[in-house]
Design a protein around this motif. Structure first.
Motif, PDB file in Angstrom:
ATOM      1  N   HIS A 243       0.864  -1.179   0.000  1.00 40.42           N
ATOM      2  CA  HIS A 243       0.000   0.000   0.000  1.00 40.42           C
ATOM      3  C   HIS A 243       0.900   1.228   0.000  1.00 40.42           C
ATOM      4  O   HIS A 243       1.665   1.447   0.938  1.00 40.42           O
ATOM      5  N   LEU A 244       0.789   2.009  -1.071  1.00 40.51           N
ATOM      6  CA  LEU A 244       1.597   3.213  -1.191  1.00 40.51           C
ATOM      7  C   LEU A 244       0.826   4.372  -0.593  1.00 40.51           C
ATOM      8  O   LEU A 244      -0.229   4.759  -1.092  1.00 40.51           O
ATOM      9  N   GLY A 245       1.349   4.903   0.489  1.00 41.24           N
ATOM     10  CA  GLY A 245       0.641   5.957   1.196  1.00 41.24           C
ATOM     11  C   GLY A 245       0.587   7.258   0.440  1.00 41.24           C
ATOM     12  O   GLY A 245      -0.248   8.112   0.691  1.00 41.24           O
ATOM     13  N   LYS A 246       1.503   7.449  -0.486  1.00 37.98           N
ATOM     14  CA  LYS A 246       1.476   8.668  -1.291  1.00 37.98           C
ATOM     15  C   LYS A 246       1.798   8.302  -2.730  1.00 37.98           C
ATOM     16  O   LYS A 246       2.436   7.275  -3.002  1.00 37.98           O
ATOM     17  N   ALA A 247       1.373   9.166  -3.630  1.00 36.99           N
ATOM     18  CA  ALA A 247       1.586   8.888  -5.034  1.00 36.99           C
ATOM     19  C   ALA A 247       3.064   8.998  -5.374  1.00 36.99           C
ATOM     20  O   ALA A 247       3.807   9.745  -4.753  1.00 36.99           O
ATOM     21  N   ALA A 248       3.475   8.236  -6.368  1.00 38.01           N
ATOM     22  CA  ALA A 248       4.830   8.393  -6.874  1.00 38.01           C
ATOM     23  C   ALA A 248       5.005   9.842  -7.311  1.00 38.01           C
ATOM     24  O   ALA A 248       4.074  10.469  -7.826  1.00 38.01           O
ATOM     25  N   ASN A 249       6.178  10.365  -7.118  1.00 40.21           N
ATOM     26  CA  ASN A 249       6.361  11.794  -7.296  1.00 40.21           C
ATOM     27  C   ASN A 249       6.163  12.263  -8.718  1.00 40.21           C
ATOM     28  O   ASN A 249       5.934  13.435  -8.957  1.00 40.21           O
ATOM     29  N   ASP A 250       6.263  11.386  -9.679  1.00 41.22           N
ATOM     30  CA  ASP A 250       6.075  11.825 -11.057  1.00 41.22           C
ATOM     31  C   ASP A 250       4.900  11.141 -11.722  1.00 41.22           C
ATOM     32  O   ASP A 250       4.743  11.226 -12.929  1.00 41.22           O
ATOM     33  N   ASP A 251       4.076  10.450 -10.947  1.00 41.22           N
ATOM     34  CA  ASP A 251       2.944   9.772 -11.560  1.00 41.22           C
ATOM     35  C   ASP A 251       1.793   9.647 -10.562  1.00 41.22           C
ATOM     36  O   ASP A 251       1.817   8.785  -9.684  1.00 41.22           O
ATOM     37  N   PRO A 252       0.784  10.486 -10.702  1.00 38.14           N
ATOM     38  CA  PRO A 252      -0.331  10.415  -9.747  1.00 38.14           C
ATOM     39  C   PRO A 252      -1.115   9.116  -9.825  1.00 38.14           C
ATOM     40  O   PRO A 252      -1.879   8.807  -8.908  1.00 38.14           O
ATOM     41  N   ALA A 253      -0.924   8.351 -10.911  1.00 37.75           N
ATOM     42  CA  ALA A 253      -1.642   7.076 -11.005  1.00 37.75           C
ATOM     43  C   ALA A 253      -1.029   6.017 -10.100  1.00 37.75           C
ATOM     44  O   ALA A 253      -1.656   5.007  -9.812  1.00 37.75           O
ATOM     45  N   LEU A 254       0.191   6.233  -9.663  1.00 40.31           N
ATOM     46  CA  LEU A 254       0.860   5.235  -8.823  1.00 40.31           C
ATOM     47  C   LEU A 254       0.666   5.581  -7.357  1.00 40.31           C
ATOM     48  O   LEU A 254       1.543   6.140  -6.703  1.00 40.31           O
ATOM     49  N   GLN A 255      -0.474   5.264  -6.845  1.00 41.73           N
ATOM     50  CA  GLN A 255      -0.762   5.470  -5.438  1.00 41.73           C
ATOM     51  C   GLN A 255      -1.821   4.465  -5.029  1.00 41.73           C
ATOM     52  O   GLN A 255      -2.508   3.900  -5.856  1.00 41.73           O
ATOM     53  N   GLY A 256      -1.896   4.237  -3.743  1.00 37.32           N
ATOM     54  CA  GLY A 256      -2.851   3.257  -3.249  1.00 37.32           C
ATOM     55  C   GLY A 256      -2.270   1.862  -3.302  1.00 37.32           C
ATOM     56  O   GLY A 256      -1.105   1.651  -2.966  1.00 37.32           O
ATOM     57  N   GLU A 257      -3.053   0.923  -3.771  1.00 39.65           N
ATOM     58  CA  GLU A 257      -2.638  -0.471  -3.731  1.00 39.65           C
ATOM     59  C   GLU A 257      -1.766  -0.827  -4.918  1.00 39.65           C
ATOM     60  O   GLU A 257      -2.009  -0.407  -6.044  1.00 39.65           O
ATOM     61  N   LEU A 258      -0.785  -1.614  -4.644  1.00 43.86           N
ATOM     62  CA  LEU A 258       0.100  -2.136  -5.674  1.00 43.86           C
ATOM     63  C   LEU A 258       0.296  -3.605  -5.350  1.00 43.86           C
ATOM     64  O   LEU A 258       0.875  -3.941  -4.314  1.00 43.86           O
ATOM     65  N   GLY A 259      -0.195  -4.457  -6.192  1.00 41.18           N
ATOM     66  CA  GLY A 259      -0.075  -5.864  -5.873  1.00 41.18           C
ATOM     67  C   GLY A 259      -0.433  -6.751  -7.030  1.00 41.18           C
ATOM     68  O   GLY A 259      -0.976  -6.297  -8.052  1.00 41.18           O
ATOM     69  N   SER A 260      -0.114  -8.001  -6.874  1.00 47.31           N
ATOM     70  CA  SER A 260      -0.396  -8.957  -7.931  1.00 47.31           C
ATOM     71  C   SER A 260      -0.384 -10.359  -7.357  1.00 47.31           C
ATOM     72  O   SER A 260       0.334 -10.641  -6.392  1.00 47.31           O
ATOM     73  N   ARG A 261      -1.178 -11.194  -7.933  1.00 50.95           N
ATOM     74  CA  ARG A 261      -1.130 -12.615  -7.612  1.00 50.95           C
ATOM     75  C   ARG A 261      -1.336 -13.383  -8.899  1.00 50.95           C
ATOM     76  O   ARG A 261      -2.354 -13.228  -9.573  1.00 50.95           O
TER      77      ARG A 261
END
Lengths: 667, 289
Positions: A243-261
């Protein structure tokens, strides 16, 4: 029987023609009382890692499939960056095959290359065909890797336990009574025990640390002297969630959950029948699901794929100078796919388009059903004892692309003298487009399969008692390659790309004793693409001019064995950013490129060492090993990262000095 | 040295690749720090200040451009056209642009939206701003959008949707915006005003980590909108570039701000985007003593 065998440490074996016929070693049932004969290679270039060599190559963590990286014709890939087949002779990863006993592997590596999904201790051999492979294999325009799964040991109960920093496994095998034997193995990663310590960013919470596991079960049963049955069950799972608490500094789409199965489970049934010394049969059915889901910020996907492979092949030794091989190779595929997010990552040859944010959002809910039957026939003709011709043809149908392909291929070998042979081959290799490229709603259902024309020629030469040399030249031409349209505009994909690859491969092996060997492997190559008529020729993303591997393994006595591997590889091409456009809709930047792949990263070089010590403690063999990757901590640059506006760039460093220790006990 | 961990997800590559790349060295500049002139936002509006444009009506384009000293004068060339259908990269036109102009940055520029634009067409704005020299935008290749002066061209683009019977959109409403730093209220000011440190501006100690709080007000967004907040500062540094206000959450955001090491007047900008073409911005000064 005149058998020529070229062994390399690092496990390279090039089998060459015998002058009498036997069934191909790949297909020959291994019945008791039947003399094993080294088969004539029906491919101009065939290099095999045998069981004794699969797990001891420095820098591979004892992984059999990663061990093929030492062979010529295999491109280096960044550590844990390619979960698919290896890049062979200038082809992309997705253009080659990896087969487990003839069945396509749903997944090859955990987490993009950490380790393969099949326990290396259950493999009998791994064979590399960097190109010009037999008509037995198809649907690939590059090369092939065939892993042969061994029978469970049947003499007594065996057990093996290995513990290492990366993962641990257990393996047991033995007789079941009668003519049956069984092997069971399971492995789980240990990364999750220390993964959180790697994250120093307080805003990133580890919901589920990366975990992979796999399992294998092999049941072998011999009905009689004619028929042997094997039932295999194998599968794997890779999962993580952050769980990314803040967005990646150059991409607002990269925030929140990041995962895969992702996972797969396959059941495989094989029946080998030797009806006579002249007629053999192999039947194989492999089927199973491959579900997966993932989330990357505002992007999420969910899919379930069921795939089945049916293979039936027959071999007939018609006359002392003619052998016929024929068979069916059927693949069925059903994919249900849901996706919400931006347009997927662009194709090879299209550099990064910047942030995931901005651009169109796709909402897909698609289903694909594909039936891909194929038939092949191959004749091995030996007009004189020294000369072998192997013409063959393969016919494929692709229901999802409504297309037939016909691939004629021919190879030949000529033995000049004992330990010396010339070889050559030429053929056509067709490959279907990827399933998402033809999927309704996103891809282009009108896409047709594309193909390569491959040619190679070489020489094998024994030098003295211990040294073998193998030299091959190759040429490959792509036609009708699938291209992404500009900006991903409809129809998203079209045919029309071309390309060429050519090069020279050298393999030099010196085997002094069973455990003291040295080798040198070198590939000189160039791989280019043209993305449509009138477009300029460019380098393939992973073009590597020079690829040198030097290695050796030495038995120093007292149970100690040490090995080393050194690699020097040209840097991969990249496209320098020439400017950027601020996307005011998403507050991100879009990079601009003046040309594609017209610059290169610095060359890669790395030294890996491996040392192991064996203690024999009664019935238990205890082995402790230390493997150190990148011994002198070379700061290899694997790519570039940019500031938010692409005005600053910095190198992305590859794997640093990395030790791995482990201990293995075998009963 | 503290390392950043860069997590790269590979879309459907091997299924799920997690590559951890150590980035301890060669720290790159961050977007929230205004250390050079940049375009921070673009706004297309109807005469009624709506974000959804209508064929046949007059509309305006407005650019927020700022640098290390706050407002930055610039000449801006722009063009508006019906956008071609594409999924990635810089948008391009499907037909000849229907509006084109060269103006000074900072003041709205009016244009007419053609009647003949198709319903639900996407409009693309492409432009280049120059802090020195005159801009040139005549080439289709964005790399050739240039400035005659020495400074680097500031190329930009913006996508907007035409309004329809089923689609209308307003810019985020910032009338009720309240900004506090370390609990002290900050007065909003014109984005074109220079940073000030007079008695009316609250003062703060240098080299301190403070908390900035933004209360947007209930009318800041329309239903189902997720607001993206972009933070910029001419001095000191925000902890991050982006904040988000989800549809179901309180219209509130907070983040830390590290004041500069020495006294200075700092100008800060807030740009809100609703993801549907609506854009609003605000600014205030922070006096570091």
């Amino acid at each position: 029987m005149n058998v020529f065998r070229l062994l390399c440490w690092g496990a390279v074996v090039v089998a060459s023609p015998g002058r009498a016929w036997a069934a191909d070693d790949d297909e020959e049932p291994e019945f008791e009382g039947v003399a094993e004969v080294e088969a004539p290679a029906r491919e101009p270039t065939k290099r095999t890692l045998d069981e004794a060599q699969l797990t001891t190559i420095p820098g591979t963590r004892g992984d059999a499939l990663r061990a093929i990286e030492i062979m010529p014709g295999v491109s280096r890939t960044q550590f844990a960056s390619n979960g698919g087949p290896p890049l062979l002779r200038g082809s992309a990863s997705g253009e080659s095959l990896v087969l487990f006993d003839g069945a396509p592997a749903p997944l090859i590596y955990h987490f993009g290359g950490l380790t393969s999904v099949f326990n290396s201790h259950l493999l009998e051999s791994v064979t590399l065909y960097p190109g010009n492979f037999s008509t037995r294999f198809g649907r690939a325009s590059g090369g092939a890797v065939e892993a042969r799964i061994r029978d469970p040991k049947s003499d007594r109960l065996h057990a093996m336990l290995e513990l290492s920093a990366i993962d641990s496994f257990v393996l047991t095998e033995g007789p079941l009574g009668g003519s049956s034997s069984l092997a069971l193995a399971a492995r789980r990663s240990n990364i999750d025990f220390f993964f959180e310590a790697l994250l120093d960013d307080d805003s990133t919470a580890v919901v589920a640390a990366p975990v992979y596991w796999d399992y294998q079960a092999i049941l072998a049963h011999r009905f009689d002297s004619v028929n042997k049955l094997r039932v295999l069950a194998y599968g794997s799972s890779d999962a993580f969630e952050l769980h990314l608490g803040k967005a990646a500094n150059d991409d607002p789409a990269l925030q929140g959950e990041l995962g895969s199965r992702i996972s797969f489970h396959h059941l495989q049934v094989e029946l080998e029948s030797r009806f006579s010394d002249r007629v053999t049969q192999q039947l194989m059915l492999s089927v199973g699901p491959s579900p997966g889901h993932g989330r990357l910020g505002t992007t999420d996907y969910d899919y379930t794929a069921w795939d089945a492979a049916l293979r039936a092949s027959w071999s007939l030794l018609a006359t002392p100078w003619l052998r016929l091989d024929t068979g069916l190779d059927v693949q069925a595929l059903a994919v249900e796919f849901r996706y919400h997010g931006p347009a997927p990552a662009p194709e090879e040859g299209v550099p990064s388009q910047g942030a995931l944010a901005g651009g169109s959002q796709l909402l897909l809910d698609s289903t694909l059903r594909a039936l891909r039957p194929a038939g092949f026939v191959e004749a091995s003709i030996r007009p004189v004892p020294q000369l072998l011709f192997v013409p063959g043809v393969r016919v494929d149908y692709f229901s999802d692309q409504h297309a037939w392909t016909v691939d004629p291929r021919i190879s030949s070998r000529f033995e000049l003298a004992e330990g010396s042979a010339l070889k050559a081959g030429v053929g056509r290799f067709s490959q279907p487009a990827e399933y998402w490229q033809v999927m309704e709603g996103f891809g282009n259902p009108a896409i047709k399969p594309y193909r390569t024309l491959q040619g190679s020629a070489g020489v094998q030469q024994a030098v003295g008692k211990f040294v073998r040399v193998d030299v091959d030249g190759f040429y490959k031409r792509w036609q009708n390659r699938v291209l992404g349209t500009a900006g991903g505009a409809p129809p998203t994909y079209v045919n029309g790309g071309t390309g060429t690859a050519y090069g020279l491969e050298l393999l030099l092996d010196a085997k002094v004793t069973e455990h003291t060997r040295a080798y040198a492997s070198y590939t000189l190559s160039r791989s280019t693409r043209r993305d449509g008529a009138g477009k300029p020729k460019r380098l393939f993303d992973r073009d590597q001019t020079h690829n040198l591997t030097l290695g050796g393994s030495f038995d120093v006595g007292y149970g100690f064995q040490v090995g080393a591997r050194f690699r020097y590889v040209s840097g991969s091409p990249y496209s320098p950013v020439a400017g950027a456009v601020y996307d005011a809709s998403s507050d991100t930047y879009r990079p601009l490129y003046a040309a594609i792949n017209d610059a290169r990263l610095p060359a890669f070089h790395q030294l890996d060492l491996r040392a192991e010590k064996l203690w024999r403690l009664g019935p238990v063999d205890l082995t402790a090993y230390l493997e150190v990757m990148n011994v002198y901590n070379a700061k290899n640059q694997e790519g570039l990262r940019y500031s938010f506006d692409y005005r600053q760039a910095a190198g992305v460093q590859g794997m640093p000095f990395f030790p791995n220790v482990g201990i293995r006990g075998a009963l | 040295m503290k390392c950043n961990v860069v997590v790269v997800g590979q879309w459907l590559g091997a299924g799920a690749l997690l590559t951890l790349t150590s980035a301890c060295e060669d720290a790159l500049k961050t977007a929230q720090d205004l250390r050079e002139a940049r375009v921070l936002g673009v706004k297309l509006s109807t005469a009624g200040d709506e974000a959804s444009l209508l064929p046949g009506e007059t509309a305006s384009v407005e650019l927020l451009l700022a640098g290390p000293d706050g407002p930055a004068p610039a000449r801006v060339a722009y063009e508006l056209c019906e956008a071609a259908e594409s999924m990635r990269g810089v948008p391009y036109c499907v037909a000849t642009p229907f509006a084109r102009d060269v103006v000074d940055a900072g003041s709205p520029s009016a244009y007419d939206v053609p009647d003949e634009l198709a319903d639900a067409a996407r409009i693309s704005l492409r432009g280049v701003a120059c802090t020195s020299g005159e801009p040139a935008l005549e080439a289709e290749d964005p790399l050739r959008w240039s400035c005659s002066g020495e400074d680097a061209p500031l190329r930009f683009s913006f996508d907007a949707r035409l309004g329809t019977a089923s689609f209308t959109n307003h810019h985020p409403d910032l009338v009720a915006l309240e900004v506090t730093l370390d609990g002290v209220g900050l007065a909003l000011e014109d984005v074109a005003a220079a940073a000030g440190c007079d008695a009316a501006v609250a003062g703060f100690d240098a080299d301190r980590r403070l908390t900035l709080e933004l209360r947007l007000g209930d009318d800041a967004r329309e239903l189902d909108e997720t607001l993206q907040l972009s933070h910029f500062s001419t001095g000191g540094s925000f902890e991050r570039q982006y904040s988000f206000v989800a549809p179901e959450s309180t219209p509130f955001a907070s983040l830390s701000f590290h004041t500069p090491a020495s006294g200075s007047a700092v100008k800060q900008y807030l740009v809100l985007r609703d993801g549907r073409g609506g854009v609003s911005w605000a600014s205030w000064s922070v006096c570091v003593r």
